[in-house]
Design an enzyme around this catalytic site. Structure first.
Site, PDB file in Angstrom:
ATOM      1  N   PRO A 214      90.642 143.958  51.997  1.00  0.00           N
ATOM      2  CA  PRO A 214      90.026 144.134  50.679  1.00  0.00           C
ATOM      3  C   PRO A 214      90.793 143.457  49.551  1.00  0.00           C
ATOM      4  CG  PRO A 214      89.894 146.152  51.906  1.00  0.00           C
ATOM      5  CD  PRO A 214      90.746 145.215  52.729  1.00  0.00           C
ATOM      6  N   CYS A 215      90.033 142.766  48.710  1.00  0.00           N
ATOM      7  CA  CYS A 215      90.627 141.930  47.667  1.00  0.00           C
ATOM      8  C   CYS A 215      90.674 142.597  46.304  1.00  0.00           C
ATOM      9  CB  CYS A 215      89.843 140.630  47.549  1.00  0.00           C
ATOM     10  SG  CYS A 215      88.128 140.873  47.041  1.00  0.00           S
ATOM     11  N   GLN A 216      89.978 143.725  46.135  1.00  0.00           N
ATOM     12  CA  GLN A 216      89.846 144.314  44.806  1.00  0.00           C
ATOM     13  C   GLN A 216      91.202 144.632  44.169  1.00  0.00           C
ATOM     14  OE1 GLN A 216      88.402 145.396  47.619  1.00  0.00           O
ATOM     15  NE2 GLN A 216      86.316 146.060  47.274  1.00  0.00           N
TER      16      GLN A 216
END
Length: 144
Positions: free
Chosen positions: A75-77
């Protein structure tokens, strides 16, 4: 070669891996809607399906047997310039360590990991340095 698709989304990594002639043995995706799309797009009938990576036991991971390649678009958030950039303070940011856990248990020949541009300079590069040190500690030479 065989591969395992972690943080699979709807299968972007998988598409490239299969086009290159590799065979998927399983996938992990927590989002129900992404998982449904993944299964509609790809033939997953003979594969292991995992949902929440944090609930997958070490014993289960070992039971997957030999895997040549571990793919993961963690996940990049937590790192993205479009997000809040809380890094490892955001639990999604710590999910990289689940990839490291799978790599330690399965010892694949290769890891293909993807994340956002903001990862490289987050906290002056400290997060990326931690990731590099972790992978180095597992015996991987990293290129980016």
């Amino acid at each position: 070669m065989t591969f395992l698709d972690l943080f699979a989304g709807i299968g972007g990594f998988r598409l490239g891996m299969e086009q290159a002639g590799h065979q998927c043995i399983g996938f992990c995706e927590i989002d129900e809607f992404a998982r449904r799309s993944y299964k509609a797009i790809h033939d997953t009938s003979k594969e292991v399906e995992m949902h929440d990576i944090t609930s997958v036991s070490d014993e289960f991971v070992r039971s997957l047997g030999p895997v040549d390649i571990l793919c993961g678009g963690f996940p990049c958030q937590a790192f993205s310039i479009a997000g809040k950039r809380q890094g490892f303070s955001d639990t999604r940011g710590t999910l990289f360590f689940e990839i490291a856990r799978f790599a330690a248990l399965l010892q694949p020949k290769f890891l293909f990991l993807e994340n956002v541009r903001g990862l490289l300079n987050h906290e002056g590069g400290a997060m990326f340095e931690t990731i590099l040190r972790t992978l180095d500690g597992l015996g991987y030479d990293v290129e980016w």
